[in-house]
Scaffold this motif. Structure first.
Motif, PDB file in Angstrom:
ATOM      1  N   ASP A 297      20.658  44.612 -21.931  1.00  0.00           N
ATOM      2  CA  ASP A 297      19.478  43.925 -21.400  1.00  0.00           C
ATOM      3  C   ASP A 297      19.260  42.580 -22.100  1.00  0.00           C
ATOM      4  OD1 ASP A 297      19.085  46.041 -19.679  1.00  0.00           O
ATOM      5  OD2 ASP A 297      17.430  46.927 -20.825  1.00  0.00           O
ATOM      6  N   LEU A 298      19.470  42.553 -23.411  1.00  0.00           N
ATOM      7  CA  LEU A 298      19.341  41.292 -24.147  1.00  0.00           C
ATOM      8  C   LEU A 298      20.389  40.280 -23.696  1.00  0.00           C
ATOM      9  CD1 LEU A 298      18.536  42.461 -27.777  1.00  0.00           C
ATOM     10  CD2 LEU A 298      17.213  40.826 -26.430  1.00  0.00           C
ATOM     11  N   ASP A 299      21.609  40.758 -23.429  1.00  0.00           N
ATOM     12  CA  ASP A 299      22.666  39.864 -22.929  1.00  0.00           C
ATOM     13  C   ASP A 299      22.264  39.253 -21.587  1.00  0.00           C
ATOM     14  OD1 ASP A 299      24.173  40.488 -25.175  1.00  0.00           O
ATOM     15  OD2 ASP A 299      25.471  41.915 -24.113  1.00  0.00           O
ATOM     16  N   GLU A 300      21.711  40.079 -20.703  1.00  0.00           N
ATOM     17  CA  GLU A 300      21.266  39.577 -19.394  1.00  0.00           C
ATOM     18  C   GLU A 300      20.116  38.587 -19.555  1.00  0.00           C
ATOM     19  OE1 GLU A 300      20.358  42.712 -16.615  1.00  0.00           O
ATOM     20  OE2 GLU A 300      22.222  43.762 -17.075  1.00  0.00           O
ATOM     21  N   TYR A 301      19.191  38.881 -20.453  1.00  0.00           N
ATOM     22  CA  TYR A 301      18.052  37.993 -20.707  1.00  0.00           C
ATOM     23  C   TYR A 301      18.550  36.645 -21.249  1.00  0.00           C
ATOM     24  CZ  TYR A 301      13.637  36.291 -22.660  1.00  0.00           C
ATOM     25  OH  TYR A 301      12.541  35.533 -22.967  1.00  0.00           O
ATOM     26  N   ALA A 302      19.500  36.685 -22.173  1.00  0.00           N
ATOM     27  CA  ALA A 302      20.057  35.450 -22.733  1.00  0.00           C
ATOM     28  C   ALA A 302      20.718  34.609 -21.637  1.00  0.00           C
ATOM     29  CB  ALA A 302      21.056  35.770 -23.836  1.00  0.00           C
ATOM     30  N   ALA A 303      21.404  35.273 -20.708  1.00  0.00           N
ATOM     31  CA  ALA A 303      22.046  34.561 -19.597  1.00  0.00           C
ATOM     32  C   ALA A 303      20.990  33.912 -18.695  1.00  0.00           C
ATOM     33  CB  ALA A 303      22.933  35.508 -18.797  1.00  0.00           C
TER      34      ALA A 303
ATOM     35  N   VAL B  14      17.992  32.952 -19.633  1.00  0.00           N
ATOM     36  CA  VAL B  14      17.414  31.828 -20.385  1.00  0.00           C
ATOM     37  C   VAL B  14      18.321  30.604 -20.256  1.00  0.00           C
ATOM     38  CG1 VAL B  14      16.895  30.988 -22.718  1.00  0.00           C
ATOM     39  CG2 VAL B  14      16.061  33.224 -21.993  1.00  0.00           C
ATOM     40  N   ARG B  15      19.634  30.813 -20.380  1.00  0.00           N
ATOM     41  CA  ARG B  15      20.580  29.694 -20.218  1.00  0.00           C
ATOM     42  C   ARG B  15      20.510  29.113 -18.801  1.00  0.00           C
ATOM     43  NH1 ARG B  15      23.724  33.004 -23.323  1.00  0.00           N
ATOM     44  NH2 ARG B  15      24.832  33.853 -21.531  1.00  0.00           N
ATOM     45  N   GLU B  16      20.398  30.008 -17.829  1.00  0.00           N
ATOM     46  CA  GLU B  16      20.364  29.571 -16.428  1.00  0.00           C
ATOM     47  C   GLU B  16      19.103  28.757 -16.132  1.00  0.00           C
ATOM     48  OE1 GLU B  16      19.972  31.730 -12.063  1.00  0.00           O
ATOM     49  OE2 GLU B  16      21.052  32.785 -13.664  1.00  0.00           O
ATOM     50  N   HIS B  17      17.987  29.119 -16.733  1.00  0.00           N
ATOM     51  CA  HIS B  17      16.709  28.455 -16.460  1.00  0.00           C
ATOM     52  C   HIS B  17      16.215  27.673 -17.669  1.00  0.00           C
ATOM     53  CE1 HIS B  17      16.285  30.603 -12.667  1.00  0.00           C
ATOM     54  NE2 HIS B  17      16.654  31.705 -13.303  1.00  0.00           N
TER      55      HIS B  17
ATOM     56  N   LEU C 126      13.202  26.286 -26.562  1.00  0.00           N
ATOM     57  CA  LEU C 126      14.490  26.818 -26.107  1.00  0.00           C
ATOM     58  C   LEU C 126      15.398  27.108 -27.295  1.00  0.00           C
ATOM     59  CD1 LEU C 126      16.505  27.508 -23.853  1.00  0.00           C
ATOM     60  CD2 LEU C 126      17.192  25.097 -23.865  1.00  0.00           C
ATOM     61  N   THR C 127      15.457  26.189 -28.235  1.00  0.00           N
ATOM     62  CA  THR C 127      16.301  26.384 -29.417  1.00  0.00           C
ATOM     63  C   THR C 127      15.850  27.607 -30.202  1.00  0.00           C
ATOM     64  OG1 THR C 127      16.717  24.009 -29.550  1.00  0.00           O
ATOM     65  CG2 THR C 127      17.133  25.302 -31.537  1.00  0.00           C
ATOM     66  N   MET C 128      14.546  27.715 -30.431  1.00  0.00           N
ATOM     67  CA  MET C 128      14.014  28.850 -31.182  1.00  0.00           C
ATOM     68  C   MET C 128      14.256  30.163 -30.424  1.00  0.00           C
ATOM     69  SD  MET C 128      10.160  29.678 -32.545  1.00  0.00           S
ATOM     70  CE  MET C 128       9.529  29.930 -30.906  1.00  0.00           C
ATOM     71  N   LEU C 129      14.051  30.164 -29.109  1.00  0.00           N
ATOM     72  CA  LEU C 129      14.243  31.359 -28.300  1.00  0.00           C
ATOM     73  C   LEU C 129      15.703  31.806 -28.342  1.00  0.00           C
ATOM     74  CD1 LEU C 129      13.023  33.405 -26.299  1.00  0.00           C
ATOM     75  CD2 LEU C 129      13.548  31.778 -24.475  1.00  0.00           C
ATOM     76  N   GLN C 130      16.629  30.881 -28.158  1.00  0.00           N
ATOM     77  CA  GLN C 130      18.048  31.236 -28.174  1.00  0.00           C
ATOM     78  C   GLN C 130      18.467  31.756 -29.553  1.00  0.00           C
ATOM     79  OE1 GLN C 130      19.617  27.496 -26.625  1.00  0.00           O
ATOM     80  NE2 GLN C 130      20.024  28.478 -24.635  1.00  0.00           N
ATOM     81  N   HIS C 131      17.946  31.135 -30.602  1.00  0.00           N
ATOM     82  CA  HIS C 131      18.262  31.587 -31.957  1.00  0.00           C
ATOM     83  C   HIS C 131      17.734  33.012 -32.185  1.00  0.00           C
ATOM     84  CE1 HIS C 131      18.975  31.388 -36.254  1.00  0.00           C
ATOM     85  NE2 HIS C 131      17.711  31.761 -36.459  1.00  0.00           N
ATOM     86  N   ASN C 132      16.505  33.272 -31.781  1.00  0.00           N
ATOM     87  CA  ASN C 132      15.912  34.593 -31.971  1.00  0.00           C
ATOM     88  C   ASN C 132      16.606  35.664 -31.131  1.00  0.00           C
ATOM     89  OD1 ASN C 132      14.130  33.549 -33.827  1.00  0.00           O
ATOM     90  ND2 ASN C 132      12.395  33.454 -32.421  1.00  0.00           N
ATOM     91  N   ILE C 133      17.001  35.304 -29.922  1.00  0.00           N
ATOM     92  CA  ILE C 133      17.747  36.253 -29.082  1.00  0.00           C
ATOM     93  C   ILE C 133      19.069  36.598 -29.766  1.00  0.00           C
ATOM     94  CG2 ILE C 133      18.979  36.572 -26.905  1.00  0.00           C
ATOM     95  CD1 ILE C 133      16.791  34.834 -25.595  1.00  0.00           C
TER      96      ILE C 133
END
Length: 147
Positions: free
Chosen positions: A35-41, A43-46, A55-62
């Motif tokens: 589920d986290l992998d799908e969420y990360a994808a 986030v990248r898409e949008h 965005l930087t903080m979100l991607q780092h935390n994910i």
């Protein structure tokens, strides 16, 4: 859309914290990781809906959450492979002669329902006569009359 991403992030943050605090099942951890992998994808898409710093903080935390889940998953798998019961025990009495070999009664009862005596002996690496004698001693089978 931005609020939905934030809500999902908080959901994942809580789920990861709970998984790290408790003894989560490996299947639950694997699904959470997926589920986290799908969420990360997503986030990248949008990524255009986020401010660059968010965005930087979100991607780092994910990424950190994914790492934590992978580590917890691997630890759970490792722990599940420890402490396996001894099915066959070789008991040395200290006297002259061969050591006594004992087969776990619970395992043998289960195996006897599912496999032949020869199959059990082959699996355990013991003689068929030992398996037969143990089955008789435990009352799991009865002696057969001679032909």
């Amino acid at each position: 859309l931005l609020n939905a991403f934030r809500a999902h992030y908080h959901h994942f943050d809580q789920a990861v914290q709970e998984a790290m605090a408790g003894s989560a099942d490996s299947v639950v951890l694997a699904r959470l990781g997926d589920d986290l992998d799908e969420y990360a994808a997503l986030v990248r898409e949008h990524q255009g809906v986020f401010e660059p710093a968010e965005l930087t903080m979100l991607q780092h935390n994910i990424s950190l959450m994914q790492g934590d889940i992978r580590a917890q998953f691997n630890q759970t798998l490792d722990e599940s492979h420890h402490g396996q019961p001894q099915v066959v025990q070789v008991i040395h009495s200290g006297n002259v002669g061969r050591p006594r070999i004992e087969i776990d009664a619970e395992f043998l009862a289960w195996a006897h329902e599912n496999r032949s005596t020869s199959g059990i002996a082959r699996f355990l690496g013991v003689s068929r006569s030992l398996v037969q004698r143990t089955l008789l001693d435990l009352g799991l089978t009865h002696p057969q009359p001679p032909p």
